[in-house]
Design a protein around this motif. Structure first.
Motif, mmCIF file in Angstrom:
data_model
loop_
_atom_site.group_PDB
_atom_site.id
_atom_site.type_symbol
_atom_site.label_atom_id
_atom_site.label_comp_id
_atom_site.label_asym_id
_atom_site.label_seq_id
_atom_site.Cartn_x
_atom_site.Cartn_y
_atom_site.Cartn_z
ATOM 1 N N ASP A 24 -1.419 1.981 4.189
ATOM 2 C CA ASP A 24 -0.290 1.254 4.779
ATOM 3 C C ASP A 24 0.026 -0.011 3.988
ATOM 4 O OD1 ASP A 24 0.038 3.125 6.790
ATOM 5 O OD2 ASP A 24 -1.152 2.015 8.262
ATOM 6 N N GLU A 28 3.558 -0.649 2.038
ATOM 7 C CA GLU A 28 4.405 -1.792 2.375
ATOM 8 C C GLU A 28 4.636 -2.671 1.157
ATOM 9 O OE1 GLU A 28 6.757 -4.618 3.978
ATOM 10 O OE2 GLU A 28 6.322 -2.597 4.693
ATOM 11 N N VAL A 44 3.989 8.467 5.930
ATOM 12 C CA VAL A 44 2.547 8.598 5.754
ATOM 13 C C VAL A 44 2.122 9.989 6.194
ATOM 14 C CG1 VAL A 44 0.257 7.735 6.376
ATOM 15 C CG2 VAL A 44 2.169 6.128 6.115
#
Length: 207
Positions: A24, A28, A44
């Protein structure tokens, strides 16, 4: 213009998972480096949820509907982030099995960021001796910076002699974003077009 698609594949097994957390963070960071000039979609693929589907595909020889959908998401990505826990100095079996059921031409020419998590920094070389060769074999374009996060990396800022996790994440994400932004839409096709079948190469050598 169509949005750029970033896909992170996480092979974390736990809940919560440090592997998913790293995936993650990398996604990002890459998104933020692209967002100024591009619309970006992030997805994801959590392999924990597909473990049974992957095992069935290995045995049966073809993927079920859920796994086909996940494979399509990965295949359609403009940039891929692949993150695995390290077991016995290599990627997890779940991670390897997922990429085994994908066609071995699907990632040709695709920018890929490789990353891993583990309990000790001693296992960080698995990125170079296991993961990088895997994606080189699949003819992906692997970014120079690989990111390994050991247990002690979480929540630390590093020091003058240590490249902190946040810095490694940012550098790797910036490299991936650069490749994704500069990659022509037909890059994967172009790679396939320059590959000459072995039989054709042999024929060219005959008098």
């Amino acid at each position: 213009m169509n949005p750029l698609k970033l896909v992170a594949v996480s092979a974390g097994l736990g809940l919560p998972s440090s592997t998913r957390l790293l995936a993650d963070r990398l996604a990002e960071a890459a998104r933020s480096h692209l967002a100024g000039d591009h619309e970006v979609e992030v997805a994801v693929v959590d392999l924990r949820d597909l473990a049974t589907d992957i095992a069935n595909a290995m045995v049966a020889g073809f993927p079920g509907a859920r796994l086909r959908e996940a494979i399509q998401v990965v295949t359609d990505a403009d940039g891929l982030i692949a993150v695995t826990p390290i077991f016995n100095a290599s990627y997890s079996g779940l991670f390897k099995s997922f990429f085994d059921v994908i066609d071995n031409t699907a990632l040709a020419g695709k920018p890929v960021l490789i990353a891993a998590t583990g309990g000790s920094a001693r296992h960080s070389l698995a990125l170079e001796h296991a993961m990088r060769p895997l994606f080189a074999y699949l003819r992906a374009i692997v970014v120079p910076t690989a990111v390994y996060a050991a247990s002690e990396d979480w929540g630390t800022g590093g020091d003058a002699s240590t490249d902190a996790l946040a810095g490694r994440v940012d550098r790797a994400a910036r490299e991936l974003a650069g490749l994704v932004a500069g990659r022509p839409a037909s890059a994967a096709l172009a790679v396939e077009e320059v590959l000459v079948p072995f039989e054709q190469q042999l024929a060219a050598l005959r008098p």
